[in-house]
Design a protein around this motif. Sequence first.
Motif, PDB file in Angstrom:
ATOM      1  N   ASN A   3      35.745  65.134  41.277  1.00  0.00           N
ATOM      2  CA  ASN A   3      36.317  63.843  41.698  1.00  0.00           C
ATOM      3  C   ASN A   3      37.192  63.250  40.598  1.00  0.00           C
ATOM      4  OD1 ASN A   3      34.986  64.061  44.102  1.00  0.00           O
ATOM      5  ND2 ASN A   3      33.322  62.651  43.553  1.00  0.00           N
ATOM      6  N   ALA A   4      36.721  63.352  39.357  1.00  0.00           N
ATOM      7  CA  ALA A   4      37.495  62.784  38.236  1.00  0.00           C
ATOM      8  C   ALA A   4      38.775  63.589  38.019  1.00  0.00           C
ATOM      9  CB  ALA A   4      36.657  62.754  36.963  1.00  0.00           C
ATOM     10  N   LEU A   5      38.705  64.900  38.173  1.00  0.00           N
ATOM     11  CA  LEU A   5      39.918  65.718  38.032  1.00  0.00           C
ATOM     12  C   LEU A   5      40.900  65.412  39.152  1.00  0.00           C
ATOM     13  CD1 LEU A   5      38.496  69.165  36.873  1.00  0.00           C
ATOM     14  CD2 LEU A   5      39.912  67.597  35.547  1.00  0.00           C
ATOM     15  N   ARG A   6      40.354  65.134  40.328  1.00  0.00           N
ATOM     16  CA  ARG A   6      41.214  64.783  41.470  1.00  0.00           C
ATOM     17  C   ARG A   6      41.968  63.484  41.175  1.00  0.00           C
ATOM     18  NH1 ARG A   6      37.475  65.480  45.873  1.00  0.00           N
ATOM     19  NH2 ARG A   6      37.953  67.701  45.842  1.00  0.00           N
ATOM     20  N   LEU A  11      50.393  70.182  27.415  1.00  0.00           N
ATOM     21  CA  LEU A  11      49.839  69.067  26.631  1.00  0.00           C
ATOM     22  C   LEU A  11      49.552  67.854  27.507  1.00  0.00           C
ATOM     23  CD1 LEU A  11      51.922  69.028  23.319  1.00  0.00           C
ATOM     24  CD2 LEU A  11      49.481  69.524  23.600  1.00  0.00           C
ATOM     25  N   GLY A  12      50.475  67.598  28.443  1.00  0.00           N
ATOM     26  CA  GLY A  12      50.280  66.459  29.345  1.00  0.00           C
ATOM     27  C   GLY A  12      49.060  66.657  30.235  1.00  0.00           C
ATOM     28  N   GLU A  13      48.894  67.902  30.719  1.00  0.00           N
ATOM     29  CA  GLU A  13      47.715  68.200  31.554  1.00  0.00           C
ATOM     30  C   GLU A  13      46.429  68.071  30.739  1.00  0.00           C
ATOM     31  OE1 GLU A  13      49.778  71.336  34.696  1.00  0.00           O
ATOM     32  OE2 GLU A  13      48.869  72.075  32.861  1.00  0.00           O
ATOM     33  N   GLN A  14      46.481  68.545  29.497  1.00  0.00           N
ATOM     34  CA  GLN A  14      45.295  68.407  28.641  1.00  0.00           C
ATOM     35  C   GLN A  14      44.941  66.933  28.474  1.00  0.00           C
ATOM     36  OE1 GLN A  14      45.643  70.588  24.898  1.00  0.00           O
ATOM     37  NE2 GLN A  14      46.765  72.201  25.935  1.00  0.00           N
ATOM     38  N   GLN A  15      45.977  66.107  28.290  1.00  0.00           N
ATOM     39  CA  GLN A  15      45.699  64.687  28.098  1.00  0.00           C
ATOM     40  C   GLN A  15      45.147  64.075  29.388  1.00  0.00           C
ATOM     41  OE1 GLN A  15      44.699  63.080  25.928  1.00  0.00           O
ATOM     42  NE2 GLN A  15      46.190  61.832  24.873  1.00  0.00           N
ATOM     43  N   ARG A  16      45.618  64.560  30.540  1.00  0.00           N
ATOM     44  CA  ARG A  16      45.072  64.059  31.807  1.00  0.00           C
ATOM     45  C   ARG A  16      43.612  64.480  31.975  1.00  0.00           C
ATOM     46  NH1 ARG A  16      49.944  66.157  35.175  1.00  0.00           N
ATOM     47  NH2 ARG A  16      48.720  65.880  37.058  1.00  0.00           N
ATOM     48  N   VAL A  17      43.279  65.684  31.536  1.00  0.00           N
ATOM     49  CA  VAL A  17      41.869  66.107  31.574  1.00  0.00           C
ATOM     50  C   VAL A  17      41.037  65.204  30.652  1.00  0.00           C
ATOM     51  CG1 VAL A  17      40.214  67.957  31.066  1.00  0.00           C
ATOM     52  CG2 VAL A  17      42.393  68.506  32.169  1.00  0.00           C
ATOM     53  N   PRO A  60      58.833  62.060  26.625  1.00  0.00           N
ATOM     54  CA  PRO A  60      58.937  60.783  27.343  1.00  0.00           C
ATOM     55  C   PRO A  60      58.522  60.857  28.820  1.00  0.00           C
ATOM     56  CG  PRO A  60      60.859  61.106  25.967  1.00  0.00           C
ATOM     57  CD  PRO A  60      60.053  62.374  25.863  1.00  0.00           C
ATOM     58  N   ASP A  61      58.914  61.915  29.529  1.00  0.00           N
ATOM     59  CA  ASP A  61      58.545  61.997  30.951  1.00  0.00           C
ATOM     60  C   ASP A  61      57.038  62.096  31.127  1.00  0.00           C
ATOM     61  OD1 ASP A  61      61.108  61.824  31.693  1.00  0.00           O
ATOM     62  OD2 ASP A  61      61.379  63.949  32.204  1.00  0.00           O
ATOM     63  N   THR A  62      56.421  62.938  30.311  1.00  0.00           N
ATOM     64  CA  THR A  62      54.974  63.118  30.409  1.00  0.00           C
ATOM     65  C   THR A  62      54.254  61.836  29.985  1.00  0.00           C
ATOM     66  OG1 THR A  62      55.437  65.377  29.759  1.00  0.00           O
ATOM     67  CG2 THR A  62      53.138  64.760  29.889  1.00  0.00           C
ATOM     68  N   SER A  63      54.789  61.160  28.965  1.00  0.00           N
ATOM     69  CA  SER A  63      54.199  59.887  28.531  1.00  0.00           C
ATOM     70  C   SER A  63      54.211  58.884  29.674  1.00  0.00           C
ATOM     71  CB  SER A  63      55.003  59.288  27.370  1.00  0.00           C
ATOM     72  OG  SER A  63      54.930  60.106  26.260  1.00  0.00           O
ATOM     73  N   TRP A  64      55.317  58.874  30.394  1.00  0.00           N
ATOM     74  CA  TRP A  64      55.444  57.939  31.510  1.00  0.00           C
ATOM     75  C   TRP A  64      54.403  58.248  32.580  1.00  0.00           C
ATOM     76  CZ3 TRP A  64      56.823  53.406  32.941  1.00  0.00           C
ATOM     77  CH2 TRP A  64      57.028  53.106  34.279  1.00  0.00           C
ATOM     78  N   GLU A  65      54.195  59.551  32.855  1.00  0.00           N
ATOM     79  CA  GLU A  65      53.167  59.948  33.832  1.00  0.00           C
ATOM     80  C   GLU A  65      51.781  59.462  33.419  1.00  0.00           C
ATOM     81  OE1 GLU A  65      52.938  64.167  34.523  1.00  0.00           O
ATOM     82  OE2 GLU A  65      55.083  64.218  34.967  1.00  0.00           O
ATOM     83  N   ILE A  66      51.483  59.620  32.124  1.00  0.00           N
ATOM     84  CA  ILE A  66      50.175  59.194  31.619  1.00  0.00           C
ATOM     85  C   ILE A  66      50.031  57.676  31.766  1.00  0.00           C
ATOM     86  CG2 ILE A  66      48.743  59.011  29.520  1.00  0.00           C
ATOM     87  CD1 ILE A  66      48.828  61.847  30.548  1.00  0.00           C
ATOM     88  N   LEU A  67      51.116  56.973  31.439  1.00  0.00           N
ATOM     89  CA  LEU A  67      51.082  55.513  31.532  1.00  0.00           C
ATOM     90  C   LEU A  67      50.872  55.066  32.984  1.00  0.00           C
ATOM     91  CD1 LEU A  67      51.294  53.027  29.809  1.00  0.00           C
ATOM     92  CD2 LEU A  67      53.778  53.085  30.072  1.00  0.00           C
ATOM     93  N   GLU A  68      51.555  55.733  33.920  1.00  0.00           N
ATOM     94  CA  GLU A  68      51.363  55.401  35.334  1.00  0.00           C
ATOM     95  C   GLU A  68      49.928  55.668  35.771  1.00  0.00           C
ATOM     96  OE1 GLU A  68      54.585  57.584  37.324  1.00  0.00           O
ATOM     97  OE2 GLU A  68      55.211  55.612  38.057  1.00  0.00           O
ATOM     98  N   LEU A  69      49.392  56.771  35.271  1.00  0.00           N
ATOM     99  CA  LEU A  69      48.007  57.107  35.590  1.00  0.00           C
ATOM    100  C   LEU A  69      47.060  56.011  35.079  1.00  0.00           C
ATOM    101  CD1 LEU A  69      45.735  59.029  36.463  1.00  0.00           C
ATOM    102  CD2 LEU A  69      46.063  60.264  34.328  1.00  0.00           C
ATOM    103  N   LEU A  70      47.276  55.581  33.829  1.00  0.00           N
ATOM    104  CA  LEU A  70      46.416  54.535  33.262  1.00  0.00           C
ATOM    105  C   LEU A  70      46.584  53.232  34.038  1.00  0.00           C
ATOM    106  CD1 LEU A  70      46.917  55.306  29.470  1.00  0.00           C
ATOM    107  CD2 LEU A  70      44.886  55.769  30.865  1.00  0.00           C
ATOM    108  N   GLY A 118      44.926  64.159  39.332  1.00  0.00           N
ATOM    109  CA  GLY A 118      45.802  65.127  39.979  1.00  0.00           C
ATOM    110  C   GLY A 118      45.644  66.546  39.476  1.00  0.00           C
ATOM    111  N   LEU A 119      44.469  66.901  38.981  1.00  0.00           N
ATOM    112  CA  LEU A 119      44.310  68.234  38.397  1.00  0.00           C
ATOM    113  C   LEU A 119      43.122  69.008  38.956  1.00  0.00           C
ATOM    114  CD1 LEU A 119      45.191  67.693  34.631  1.00  0.00           C
ATOM    115  CD2 LEU A 119      46.509  68.927  36.361  1.00  0.00           C
TER     116      LEU A 119
END
Length: 226
Positions: free
Chosen positions: A120-123, A140-146, A170-180, A126-127
């Motif tokens: 559930n947490a991985l879902r 690296l971005g996926e690792q940070q999402r995990v 920058p793109d991956t940072s933005w994804e992480i920020l949106e996730l947060l 988005g992983l």
Amino acid sequence: MIEFKHVTKTYARTHTHALRNVDFAIGKGEFVYITGHSGAGKSTLLALVLRRTVPTEGVVSIAGQDLSRLRDGQLPLLRRRIGMVFQDHRLLPKLSAADNLTFALRATGAHGQLEQKALNALRLVGLAHKRKAFPIELSLGEQQRVAIARALVTNPPLLLCDEPTGNLDPDTSWEILELLNDVNIKGTTVVIATHSRDLVDAMKHRTLVLRNGELVRDDDRGGYSL
Ligand SMILES: Nc1ncnc2c1ncn2[C@@H]1O[C@H](COP(=O)(O)OP(=O)(O)OP(=O)(O)O)[C@@H](O)[C@H]1O
Ligand SMILES: [Mg+2]
């Protein structure tokens, strides 16, 4: 949710005044950046919230509870209620994404349906489809999402992040920020320590600025200015 009352933290051995008379409160459901130059005291502030260290003077409280009064036996409960994401995500390299999460669950004493909770947490980040991948098999971005999923797997009301986008483009940072931001919208209080102007300016939220350990600004919809 978090309250600092006249908090001073001095590291005795090096005579470093990491925080000086810092006073603020963060309410339930807020999204807050802690900014300031390198060495300003951001990580020290987060360490105090997690009670990895104690103030030299003043009081740190979480949900009305003075952390200096917590007994060691109560620390696991505190840490189960606080998710933490580090810049160097510290995933365990020999465990798959899903197993990193079930390991974290076990470490906090959780039992029952660990695999389902991990999935559930991985879902959430988005992983789910990468659950069997080892950290080295992830970007690296996926690792940070995990790492974010791992911090959220115990369903904590509070999420602390120390430079969560430090190594990311920058793109991956933005994804992480949106996730947060999504996590915050669903009700989790989010506190991000960062010296990244890009991050703080990309999405405006309340911003606390530390300078040499002093809290010099507290703006509702900050933007970066030190
Ligand atoms: N365990 C420690 N012992 C002694 N001094 C420390 C310790 N941890 C941090 N410091 C010092 O306290 C000050 C604040 O450090 P802190 O790590 O909180 O800064 P920061 O704002 O997180 O910096 P950065 O952006 O580089 O991560 C610095 O001068 C640092 O050298
Ligand atoms: Mg730091």
